[in-house]
Design a protein around this motif. Structure first.
Motif, PDB file in Angstrom:
ATOM      1  N   GLY A   1       0.860  -1.189  -0.009  1.00  0.00           N
ATOM      2  CA  GLY A   1      -0.089   0.043   0.046  1.00  0.00           C
ATOM      3  C   GLY A   1       0.866   1.256   0.018  1.00  0.00           C
ATOM      4  O   GLY A   1       0.524   2.406  -0.589  1.00  0.00           O
ATOM      5  N   ALA A   2       2.003   1.448   0.740  1.00  0.00           N
ATOM      6  CA  ALA A   2       2.828   2.489   0.862  1.00  0.00           C
ATOM      7  C   ALA A   2       3.350   2.622  -0.740  1.00  0.00           C
ATOM      8  O   ALA A   2       3.727   3.761  -0.805  1.00  0.00           O
ATOM      9  CB  ALA A   2       3.793   2.279   1.951  1.00  0.00           C
TER      10      ALA A   2
ATOM     11  N   PHE B   1       0.891   3.982  -3.010  1.00  0.00           N
ATOM     12  CA  PHE B   1       0.732   5.591  -2.683  1.00  0.00           C
ATOM     13  C   PHE B   1       2.021   6.204  -3.443  1.00  0.00           C
ATOM     14  O   PHE B   1       1.504   7.393  -4.263  1.00  0.00           O
ATOM     15  CB  PHE B   1       0.717   6.005  -1.161  1.00  0.00           C
ATOM     16  CG  PHE B   1      -0.815   5.649  -0.410  1.00  0.00           C
ATOM     17  CD1 PHE B   1      -1.920   6.499  -1.140  1.00  0.00           C
ATOM     18  CD2 PHE B   1      -0.845   5.059   0.553  1.00  0.00           C
ATOM     19  CE1 PHE B   1      -3.169   6.534  -0.617  1.00  0.00           C
ATOM     20  CE2 PHE B   1      -2.017   4.937   0.995  1.00  0.00           C
ATOM     21  CZ  PHE B   1      -2.902   5.616   0.539  1.00  0.00           C
TER      22      PHE B   1
ATOM     23  N   GLY C   1      -4.095   2.033  -0.343  1.00  0.00           N
ATOM     24  CA  GLY C   1      -2.821   2.472  -1.315  1.00  0.00           C
ATOM     25  C   GLY C   1      -3.218   2.001  -2.638  1.00  0.00           C
ATOM     26  O   GLY C   1      -3.067   2.634  -3.705  1.00  0.00           O
TER      27      GLY C   1
END
Length: 473
Positions: free
Chosen positions: A26-27, A30, A337
């Protein structure tokens, strides 16, 4: 290189880095959304954040918060034992009960994620308690939701049938419903056989007290437990209880995941040592209120769950103090993300670009199977209803040629786009991942991702072969 192709290659890089470097996907997503959105798609921050799934964020937080409170005060233990007694101790029936329950909820009009949000936390508590593979239990819940998801009065069924009518295509409401029902029922049967169902049947029934090994005596006092796990290609969870609620169970799994088996609270006689107290009664009322609010009044599941959790936390702060820390924050980051990046893809037209490219192929049968695969792949990360709404109109030109049956093609697209909701990147898969207590979430995430990949690879071809090639409709 076209912007659309660049965005797809960046997504592949995100997967590779997350898999090889153990960075939260998810990071990474993003960061990818920021880079691709700014440098390639010429989007500002508002355009990038337009894809942020705020509703799913609240659902994940709210549902896991509410059920963390239910676990902390012993309500889920009570539900587990009460339900086992209802099926006369036949633990092997529990996955099928959960399959049927979510199927019934979606068939009568519940949105699929709402039904999964309600059932999954309870179902996965059963899995933890009785040594059932969490992968089996979670996928049974999701496939149950999709099995009933295309009834003529369901949300999915109404939407797809409406699209068919708008596009002036031949349709069959009953045929669509049974295509999804049979497909998911067959998949569930295979899962049950492969992931430990036969071993659960062989164990027979657990005693009425709820102890899988029969050692609980229903007496007072706490219970202690220990677990050993063997990495032999299957999962074996062993728990022993010195008071009530001791559990022994084993279930095979497609990986070396160890299932932790939690002992019961051991606070008295009755259902496996659990009794109803004011906090548990209030929590049960809250769970019923969640179902009524979502299904009866069409209220948002996430906001309703957060509100109920806050009320319980205010009344019983000691039981709820640790619940916020048990919210599946890493899962929330991962899902939000990835879906934000998918929103960037949609904003810049990547998905439409891929669909139109396939629709222009001059061989109808080949175009049909490719559209089924696009529906499955995209739906594994995005809205199932959205992708059906986009792909069915794309299929109209070659359906008009008469070489492909419209009824079979629509059913194949519908099944392909929804059966993949077991993916941990879809709403239903994310809910299952977030709701699983006492598991290695990274390993469970990988299991769901591998299983989702198998479904994406296999099911579209099968439904194409069964529904499209014979030319139904």
């Amino acid at each position: 290189m076209s912007p659309e192709l660049i965005s797809i290659l960046v997504l592949v890089v995100v997967f590779v880095i997350a898999t090889t470097r153990s960075v939260n996907m998810g990071a990474l997503a993003f960061a990818a959304a920021f880079g691709v959105g700014t440098l390639v798609a010429d989007l500002d921050a508002d355009g990038i954040f337009a894809g942020f799934p705020g509703d799913l964020f609240v659902v994940l937080v709210g549902v896991t918060y509410l059920f963390a409170i239910a676990r902390a005060n012993g309500t889920t233990d009570w539900l587990v034992h009460a339900s086992v007694r209802l099926v006369r101790g036949r633990v092997a029936l529990i996955p099928w009960v959960m399959f049927a329950l979510t199927g019934a909820l979606t068939a009568i009009g519940a949105v699929s994620p709402a039904a999964v949000a309600i059932v999954a936390p309870i179902a996965l508590s059963f899995a933890t308690r009785y040594g059932i593979s969490p992968l089996l239990m979670g996928t049974m819940v999701v496939h149950g939701a999709q099995a009933g998801g295309f009834s003529p009065i369901s949300i999915y069924g109404s939407i797809v049938n409406g699209i068919v009518e708008r596009e002036k295509l031949p349709g069959s409401e009953v045929g669509l419903f049974f295509a999804s029902l049979v497909a998911n029922l067959l998949i569930a049967a295979v899962l049950f056989a492969v992931l430990g169902g036969r071993k659960l049947w062989a164990q027979g029934a657990v005693p009425d007290g709820g102890d899988a090994d029969g050692t609980g005596d229903g007496g007072g006092g706490g219970s202690s437990g220990s677990g050993d796990a063997k990495s032999t290609g299957e999962t074996t969870g062993i728990g022993t209880g010195t008071g009530t609620g001791g559990v022994t169970g084993s279930a095979p799994s497609p990986g070396p995941t160890a299932v932790a088996v939690r002992p019961g609270p051991g606070v008295g006689g009755g259902l496996g040592g659990t009794v109803l107290n004011p906090a548990r009664i209030a929590t049960l009322v809250a769970l019923v209120a969640l179902v009524v609010a979502v299904l009866g009044f069409d209220l948002d599941a996430g906001l309703t769950a957060v509100t109920l959790a806050v009320v319980l936390s205010t009344a019983w702060p000691d039981d709820s103090r640790r619940a916020v820390g048990e919210i599946a924050w890493s899962t929330v980051l991962l899902i939000c993300g990835v879906l934000t990046y998918v929103g960037v893809l949609e904003e810049m037209g990547t998905i439409t670009w891929a669909g139109e490219g396939v629709g222009g192929i001059g061989v109808p049968l080949l175009a049909a199977v490719l559209l089924c695969y696009i529906g499955a792949i995209v739906s594994a990360f995005a809205s199932s209803v959205g992708i059906m709404g986009a792909l069915i109109p794309l299929a109209v030109p070659f359906l008009a040629q008469g070489e492909i049956g419209a009824v079979g093609m629509v059913a194949a697209l519908a099944v392909s786009a929804t059966v993949v909701d077991v993916s941990p990147f879809s709403t239903n898969g994310a809910l299952v991942l977030a709701a699983a207590p006492d598991v290695d979430r990274d390993r469970f995430f990988r299991q769901l991702m591998v299983y989702g990949g198998i479904v994406v690879a296999v099911v579209p071809a099968l439904v194409w072969l069964v529904l499209v090639v014979p030319g139904f409709g």
